[in-house]
Design a protein around this motif. Structure first.
Motif, mmCIF file in Angstrom:
data_model
loop_
_atom_site.group_PDB
_atom_site.id
_atom_site.type_symbol
_atom_site.label_atom_id
_atom_site.label_comp_id
_atom_site.label_asym_id
_atom_site.label_seq_id
_atom_site.Cartn_x
_atom_site.Cartn_y
_atom_site.Cartn_z
ATOM 1 N N PRO A 1 0.797 -1.236 0.000
ATOM 2 C CA PRO A 1 0.000 0.000 0.000
ATOM 3 C C PRO A 1 0.829 1.286 0.000
ATOM 4 C CG PRO A 1 -0.938 -1.595 1.520
ATOM 5 C CD PRO A 1 0.365 -2.163 1.073
ATOM 6 N N ALA A 2 2.015 1.240 0.586
ATOM 7 C CA ALA A 2 2.839 2.454 0.656
ATOM 8 C C ALA A 2 3.273 2.926 -0.725
ATOM 9 C CB ALA A 2 4.058 2.205 1.536
ATOM 10 N N LEU A 3 3.182 2.044 -1.735
ATOM 11 C CA LEU A 3 3.602 2.408 -3.083
ATOM 12 C C LEU A 3 2.419 2.804 -3.973
ATOM 13 C CD1 LEU A 3 6.254 -0.407 -3.750
ATOM 14 C CD2 LEU A 3 6.577 1.851 -2.709
ATOM 15 N N ALA A 4 1.251 2.921 -3.377
ATOM 16 C CA ALA A 4 0.032 3.176 -4.157
ATOM 17 C C ALA A 4 0.056 4.510 -4.886
ATOM 18 C CB ALA A 4 -1.193 3.099 -3.245
ATOM 19 N N ASN A 5 0.824 5.477 -4.383
ATOM 20 C CA ASN A 5 0.842 6.805 -4.985
ATOM 21 C C ASN A 5 1.909 6.969 -6.058
ATOM 22 O OD1 ASN A 5 -1.329 7.921 -3.479
ATOM 23 N ND2 ASN A 5 0.033 8.158 -1.712
ATOM 24 N N SER A 6 2.567 5.895 -6.415
ATOM 25 C CA SER A 6 3.558 5.974 -7.484
ATOM 26 C C SER A 6 2.888 6.441 -8.775
ATOM 27 C CB SER A 6 4.210 4.603 -7.709
ATOM 28 O OG SER A 6 5.042 4.622 -8.849
ATOM 29 N N GLY A 7 3.490 7.443 -9.405
ATOM 30 C CA GLY A 7 2.891 7.997 -10.609
ATOM 31 C C GLY A 7 3.178 7.212 -11.862
ATOM 32 N N VAL A 8 4.180 6.330 -11.808
ATOM 33 C CA VAL A 8 4.538 5.536 -12.975
ATOM 34 C C VAL A 8 5.302 4.311 -12.509
ATOM 35 C CG1 VAL A 8 6.727 6.751 -13.367
ATOM 36 C CG2 VAL A 8 5.595 5.629 -15.283
ATOM 37 N N LEU A 9 5.122 3.207 -13.220
ATOM 38 C CA LEU A 9 5.897 1.992 -12.961
ATOM 39 C C LEU A 9 6.413 1.474 -14.293
ATOM 40 C CD1 LEU A 9 6.970 -0.413 -11.363
ATOM 41 C CD2 LEU A 9 4.680 -1.451 -11.491
ATOM 42 N N ILE A 10 7.720 1.547 -14.474
ATOM 43 C CA ILE A 10 8.368 1.020 -15.671
ATOM 44 C C ILE A 10 9.119 -0.241 -15.259
ATOM 45 C CG2 ILE A 10 9.996 1.468 -17.532
ATOM 46 C CD1 ILE A 10 7.538 3.252 -17.633
ATOM 47 N N CYS A 11 8.766 -1.370 -15.886
ATOM 48 C CA CYS A 11 9.371 -2.650 -15.546
ATOM 49 C C CYS A 11 10.457 -3.014 -16.561
ATOM 50 C CB CYS A 11 8.299 -3.736 -15.510
ATOM 51 S SG CYS A 11 6.909 -3.368 -14.414
#
Length: 221
Positions: free
Chosen positions: A127-137
Motif C-alpha cells: 500500500p505504501a507504493l500506491a501513490n507511485s505515478g509511474v511503474l516502468i518494468c
C-alpha cells in the motif's frame, strides 16, 4: 523540495523495498528440492541486485550458457513468483521520504529491471507504493537499464523533463542509466551492494548512506 526537482524516480528492489528475504527464500527452497542445505541469508543478500542470474549462480554454482542454468533459473523464478510478498516490505526509513514527496506534490515513480510478471503484483501488494505515478518494468520498453530508455519513458509518462528528474538506485546500472538519460543520480548506500562493489566509483551526483540523507539532499541541495 528544491525548485529544480520536478520528479523523483526510484529503483525498486534494494532502494524502495527489501525483497531479499523472499528472493533468498526462493533460492533456498529450490536448493531443498535438490537435496541441498540452506545457504545463510547474509551470503545470499548481496546477490539480490544481480537478479536470477546472481541468485542461481550462487545457489547452484552455474552461469548463463551452462547446460543446467536455464532450467534452474526458470524453476527459481517460479518458486519466487509463488511467494512474492511473504516478507517483502517497503524499507521503513523510505516511508518518510515518500510522505514528503506526497505532501509537497512532487511526482515520483518506479523504474525497475524486474519483469512485470513480478513487479506488478509486488507494487500492487504494498500500500505504501500506491501513490507511485509511474511503474516502468524490465519488459516495459525495448531496453532495460543501464540503457536510458526506461528512465526516459518514465519521465515522458510523468510529463517531466529528464533534466528535472532525480533517479535513486542501489546498482551501478542505475547510475549509468540515470546519467545517460540526463538525470541527476543518487546512489542508495542502504541497498543490495554486490560483493566488492565500490559505490564511490559509480559517478553518482550524491551518495546517500540512508534514506534520511537522501531526504536531506532533496530538500537542501
Amino acid at each position: 523540495m528544491r525548485q529544480d526537482i520536478q520528479a523523483v524516480l526510484f529503483d525498486l528492489d534494494g532502494t524502495l523495498i527489501d525483497s531479499a528475504p523472499d528472493l533468498a527464500g526462493a533460492a533456498n527452497a529450490l536448493r531443498a528440492q535438490h537435496g541441498l542445505p540452506a545457504l545463510p541469508y547474509q551470503q545470499l543478500r548481496p546477490m539480490v541486485g544481480a537478479g536470477a542470474r546472481g541468485m542461481v549462480g550462487l545457489a547452484f554454482g552455474v552461469s548463463p550458457g551452462e547446460l543446467k542454468f536455464e532450467a534452474l533459473r526458470d524453476a527459481f523464478l517460479a518458486q519466487y513468483e509463488s511467494a512474492l510478498l511473504v516478507h517483502t516490505h517497503v524499507f521503513a526509513d523510505m516511508l518518510p521520504v515518500l510522505a514528503v514527496l506526497q505532501d509537497e506534490s512532487c511526482p515520483w515513480g518506479i523504474v525497475t529491471n524486474k519483469n512485470s510478471r513480478f513487479a506488478l503484483p509486488v507494487v500492487a501488494g504494498l500500500p505504501a507504493l500506491a501513490n507511485s505515478g509511474v511503474l516502468i518494468c524490465g519488459d516495459t520498453t525495448a531496453h532495460a537499464k543501464p540503457h536510458p530508455e526506461p528512465l526516459l519513458e518514465a519521465a515522458r509518462r510523468l510529463a517531466v523533463s529528464p533534466q528535472a528528474c532525480v533517479y535513486v538506485g542501489d546498482d551501478l546500472r542505475d547510475i549509468e542509466a540515470g546519467r545517460a538519460a540526463g538525470m541527476r543520480t543518487v546512489a542508495a548506500g542502504w541497498g543490495y551492494l554486490g560483493q566488492g562493489e565500490h559505490i564511490e566509483d559509480w559517478g553518482a551526483d550524491f551518495i546517500a548512506s540512508s534514506p534520511q540523507q537522501l531526504l536531506k539532499w532533496l530538500e537542501e541541495a
